[in-house]
Design an enzyme around this catalytic site. Structure first.
Site, PDB file in Angstrom:
ATOM      1  N   SER A 199      40.252 -31.863   0.173  1.00 49.46           N
ATOM      2  CA  SER A 199      41.444 -31.116   0.589  1.00 49.46           C
ATOM      3  C   SER A 199      42.685 -31.981   0.490  1.00 49.46           C
ATOM      4  CB  SER A 199      41.302 -30.637   2.029  1.00 49.46           C
ATOM      5  OG  SER A 199      42.509 -30.027   2.440  1.00 49.46           O
ATOM      6  N   LYS A 234      34.443 -27.310   4.020  1.00 49.04           N
ATOM      7  CA  LYS A 234      35.726 -27.183   3.309  1.00 49.04           C
ATOM      8  C   LYS A 234      36.180 -25.711   3.311  1.00 49.04           C
ATOM      9  CE  LYS A 234      39.202 -28.170   0.482  1.00 49.04           C
ATOM     10  NZ  LYS A 234      39.581 -27.042  -0.290  1.00 49.04           N
ATOM     11  N   HIS A 287      37.621 -25.023   6.622  1.00 51.45           N
ATOM     12  CA  HIS A 287      38.950 -25.662   6.652  1.00 51.45           C
ATOM     13  C   HIS A 287      39.985 -24.720   6.038  1.00 51.45           C
ATOM     14  CE1 HIS A 287      42.159 -27.659   4.415  1.00 51.45           C
ATOM     15  NE2 HIS A 287      42.183 -28.576   5.360  1.00 51.45           N
ATOM     16  N   ASN A 288      39.656 -24.174   4.880  1.00 47.54           N
ATOM     17  CA  ASN A 288      40.614 -23.289   4.209  1.00 47.54           C
ATOM     18  C   ASN A 288      40.841 -22.004   4.998  1.00 47.54           C
ATOM     19  OD1 ASN A 288      40.305 -25.271   2.257  1.00 47.54           O
ATOM     20  ND2 ASN A 288      40.482 -23.831   0.568  1.00 47.54           N
ATOM     21  N   GLU A 311      43.154 -22.782   7.651  1.00 49.92           N
ATOM     22  CA  GLU A 311      44.483 -22.945   7.016  1.00 49.92           C
ATOM     23  C   GLU A 311      45.161 -21.576   6.841  1.00 49.92           C
ATOM     24  OE1 GLU A 311      44.282 -25.364   3.379  1.00 49.92           O
ATOM     25  OE2 GLU A 311      45.538 -23.853   2.431  1.00 49.92           O
TER      26      GLU A 311
HETATM   27  P1  NAP Z   1      41.430 -26.326 -13.046  1.00 49.88           P
HETATM   28  O1  NAP Z   1      42.640 -25.702 -13.627  1.00 49.88           O
HETATM   29  O2  NAP Z   1      40.705 -25.607 -11.955  1.00 49.88           O
HETATM   30  O3  NAP Z   1      40.380 -26.633 -14.222  1.00 49.88           O
HETATM   31  C1  NAP Z   1      40.785 -27.219 -15.447  1.00 49.88           C
HETATM   32  C2  NAP Z   1      39.814 -28.292 -15.860  1.00 49.88           C
HETATM   33  O4  NAP Z   1      38.487 -27.745 -15.993  1.00 49.88           O
HETATM   34  C3  NAP Z   1      40.172 -28.894 -17.206  1.00 49.88           C
HETATM   35  O5  NAP Z   1      39.905 -30.284 -17.143  1.00 49.88           O
HETATM   36  C4  NAP Z   1      39.213 -28.168 -18.134  1.00 49.88           C
HETATM   37  O6  NAP Z   1      38.967 -28.871 -19.328  1.00 49.88           O
HETATM   38  C5  NAP Z   1      37.989 -28.121 -17.280  1.00 49.88           C
HETATM   39  N1  NAP Z   1      36.993 -27.163 -17.737  1.00 49.88           N
HETATM   40  C6  NAP Z   1      37.040 -25.818 -17.591  1.00 49.88           C
HETATM   41  N2  NAP Z   1      35.929 -25.265 -18.140  1.00 49.88           N
HETATM   42  C7  NAP Z   1      35.174 -26.285 -18.625  1.00 49.88           C
HETATM   43  C8  NAP Z   1      33.924 -26.365 -19.306  1.00 49.88           C
HETATM   44  N3  NAP Z   1      33.217 -25.261 -19.584  1.00 49.88           N
HETATM   45  N4  NAP Z   1      33.457 -27.595 -19.667  1.00 49.88           N
HETATM   46  C9  NAP Z   1      34.165 -28.702 -19.372  1.00 49.88           C
HETATM   47  N5  NAP Z   1      35.356 -28.701 -18.754  1.00 49.88           N
HETATM   48  C10 NAP Z   1      35.849 -27.492 -18.374  1.00 49.88           C
HETATM   49  O7  NAP Z   1      41.799 -27.821 -12.557  1.00 49.88           O
HETATM   50  P2  NAP Z   1      42.409 -28.348 -11.173  1.00 49.88           P
HETATM   51  O8  NAP Z   1      43.514 -27.486 -10.665  1.00 49.88           O
HETATM   52  O9  NAP Z   1      42.649 -29.795 -11.378  1.00 49.88           O
HETATM   53  O10 NAP Z   1      41.198 -28.160 -10.136  1.00 49.88           O
HETATM   54  C11 NAP Z   1      39.945 -28.781 -10.327  1.00 49.88           C
HETATM   55  C12 NAP Z   1      39.005 -28.344  -9.209  1.00 49.88           C
HETATM   56  O11 NAP Z   1      39.571 -28.767  -7.957  1.00 49.88           O
HETATM   57  C13 NAP Z   1      38.833 -26.822  -9.089  1.00 49.88           C
HETATM   58  O12 NAP Z   1      37.517 -26.543  -8.684  1.00 49.88           O
HETATM   59  C14 NAP Z   1      39.787 -26.439  -7.977  1.00 49.88           C
HETATM   60  O13 NAP Z   1      39.402 -25.264  -7.308  1.00 49.88           O
HETATM   61  C15 NAP Z   1      39.680 -27.653  -7.080  1.00 49.88           C
HETATM   62  N6  NAP Z   1      40.823 -27.888  -6.201  1.00 49.88           N
HETATM   63  C16 NAP Z   1      42.091 -27.723  -6.643  1.00 49.88           C
HETATM   64  C17 NAP Z   1      43.167 -27.958  -5.794  1.00 49.88           C
HETATM   65  C18 NAP Z   1      44.568 -27.817  -6.281  1.00 49.88           C
HETATM   66  O14 NAP Z   1      45.483 -27.994  -5.452  1.00 49.88           O
HETATM   67  N7  NAP Z   1      44.794 -27.541  -7.542  1.00 49.88           N
HETATM   68  C19 NAP Z   1      42.933 -28.372  -4.488  1.00 49.88           C
HETATM   69  C20 NAP Z   1      41.637 -28.571  -4.060  1.00 49.88           C
HETATM   70  C21 NAP Z   1      40.583 -28.323  -4.930  1.00 49.88           C
HETATM   71  P3  NAP Z   1      39.935 -28.630 -20.623  1.00 49.88           P
HETATM   72  O15 NAP Z   1      41.144 -29.468 -20.384  1.00 49.88           O
HETATM   73  O16 NAP Z   1      39.114 -29.090 -21.766  1.00 49.88           O
HETATM   74  O17 NAP Z   1      40.244 -27.157 -20.650  1.00 49.88           O
END
Ligand code: NAP
Length: 483
Positions: A131, A185, A188-189, A192
């Protein structure tokens, strides 16, 4: 072939993964193997941070070869199919004893499923809730890992090195086995959501009751942040309310469309609570309030429905603002109490040994609901590990006792003025329901027995009873063990 020099790897280098990789690389002793499906993101991260201790890799084989054993990799990719795809690739190149960590926002039941499947290969699978958004990932998140005890031996020091620190302690603990981390988690959300809804209701009541501007209300929130409400969300509320729109010169909050989005973790919390039979009414109202806000057609159709005849004005502004502050605090206690009830029920259902006081501790820093008040929760569980309901702990009992008159005034004022305050009012009803000597559930049982012969229990004798309801006959039949 590359040398095995990295003690930790990150797969998925979008905003969360790249920030987490930078955080890991910035800590003494860590060298970080990085991999992304499309190589551009890997190249960008390497070129923008040439000083970081990264090992860039372009295939899963190379990624695995660059890691020291037992290998440990944190997967930060799109939740759902993306996560499954990466796990499948990693299990092909990892060996028994290695560790795959899913740091994304996965549903805990998916984590339970994945852990079971990956365990059969001898590889450890850890679902870790992370988080704090992108800033937390970079500077220090609150981390909620599940998974096996064996994986914690390797992962513990690494995660402790990157977690936020609150009062000298890292905001990470081994929450419990398999899906426990993602479950916590999720809660937590959910909390939130409730916290943000309560803040929204407080703002709305003050604005509509006193006519104060967003900038003036920002000052109120800044002042509240020096009280028992001190928290990240109260702090940033003041920031958001202060913001002026560069295009129009209006308060930014007035030009933002009033339709709240959601990514689903609040709904998961409520769906899971329904399955577990735990009333998380504050969280549910917060989820539904976002749904209601995002129904423009229904809102437009209902816009001319009648409300109260008389216009509402507050007579004593300072007293009203203090009432709202106390109503917010009391409702917030209910939201956390309900969230912890769900953690207790989940732990029982899934056989997790979750230490509730430790959960409150790791939420004190790095995460969105970080708040001073979490210390009080830790203390409450330290004093009584078997506490049946958080709101009955002496500190919270006293806090609600001191707030309840204000809380009742705010809820009745909102109802009379026609201002929606669903989380304030449902939290108060929950409180009154829980403390009631008798509930109309007795009538519910009578009705259920009337139309469906569902039977009922009596207050004055053991057994299960059914009444023959026809005409004026009130004959009682008993079933089961007692007659
Ligand atoms: P995201 O937009 O959720 O995901 C994009 C990433 O996933 C890219 O690196 C993409 O690779 C990869 N990907 C998608 N499909 C794939 C596949 N089939 N094989 C390999 N790679 C694949 O990214 P994010 O916002 O950084 O979040 C990452 C995780 O953290 C998610 O589960 C999200 O829910 C969680 N999270 C996010 C936040 C936030 O504030 N954003 C907070 C807490 C948790 P390519 O570049 O090759 O497309």
């Amino acid at each position: 072939m590359v040398d095995a020099t990295a003690n930790i790897g990150v797969v998925g280098l979008a905003v969360m993964g790249s920030n987490l990789a930078r955080n890991l690389a910035s800590r003494e002793g860590n060298t970080v193997a990085i991999f992304n499906r499309s190589h551009e993101k890997t190249d960008t991260l390497l070129s923008e941070h040439p000083e970081a201790k990264f090992v860039g890799t372009t295939t899963y084989e190379e990624f695995a070869a660059s890691l020291t054993k037992p290998r440990a990799a944190i997967v930060m990719v799109q939740a759902g199919n993306g996560t499954d795809a990466v796990i499948e690739e990693l299990t092909k190149v990892f060996e028994p004893g290695d560790i795959i960590v899913d740091g994304g926002n996965s549903l805990f039941t998916d984590t339970i499923r994945r852990e079971k499947a990956v365990r059969e290969t001898g590889i450890n699978f850890v679902g870790a809730g992370i988080s704090g958004g992108e800033e937390g990932a970079l500077l220090g998140p609150s981390i909620m890992p599940g998974g096996s005890d064996e994986s914690w031996v390797t992962l513990g020091p690494i995660l402790e090195s990157i977690a936020a620190v609150a009062e000298g302690e890292p905001c990470v603990t081994h929450v419990g086995h398999d899906g426990a981390g993602h479950f916590v988690k999720m809660i937590h959300n959910g909390i939130e959501y409730a916290d943000m809804q309560l803040i929204g209701e407080a703002y709305d009541l003050i604005r509509r009751g006193t006519g104060k501007s967003p900038a003036e209300i920002a000052e109120i929130f800044t002042a509240w942040n020096t009280t028992e409400l001190e928290s990240y969300l109260i702090e940033i509320t003041a920031e958001v309310l202060k913001q002026v729109d560069a295009k129009t010169g209006k308060p930014l909050v007035d030009v933002i469309l009033d339709q709240a989005g959601a990514k689903g973790t609040g709904a998961w919390t409520v769906q899971t609570a329904l399955d577990l039979g735990i009333p998380v009414s504050g969280i549910a109202e917060a989820v539904f309030a976002r749904s209601l806000s995002s129904k423009p057609a229904q809102r437009a159709a209902a816009a001319d429905l009648p409300g109260p005849d008389e216009a509402w004005t507050v007579e004593d502004t300072d007293a009203f603002i203090e009432d709202v502050r106390l109503a917010l605090y009391a409702s917030k206690i209910i939201a956390y109490s309900q969230g912890f009830d769900e953690i207790v029920a989940g732990a029982e259902q899934y056989d997790w040994d979750i230490h509730k006081g430790d959960i409150a501790k790791i939420w004190r820093g790095g995460c969105i609901i970080r708040a001073q008040f979490l210390n009080r929760i830790t203390e409450a569980y330290a004093d009584d590990a078997g506490l049946v309901a958080l709101l009955t702990a002496p500190y919270f009992r006293d806090a609600i006792a001191g707030a309840q008159d204000s809380w009742r005034r705010v809820v009745s004022t909102a109802a009379a003025a026609g201002i929606p305050a669903p989380a304030f009012s449902s939290s108060l009803s929950y409180y009154d329901g829980l403390r009631a000597d008798r509930l109309p559930a007795a009538l519910t049982q009578g009705l259920r027995d009337f139309f469906g012969a569902h039977t009922y229990k009596r207050v004055d004798m053991d057994g299960t009873f059914h009444t023959l309801w026809s005409g004026d006959r009130t004959e009682i039949e008993s079933e089961g063990s007692s007659h």
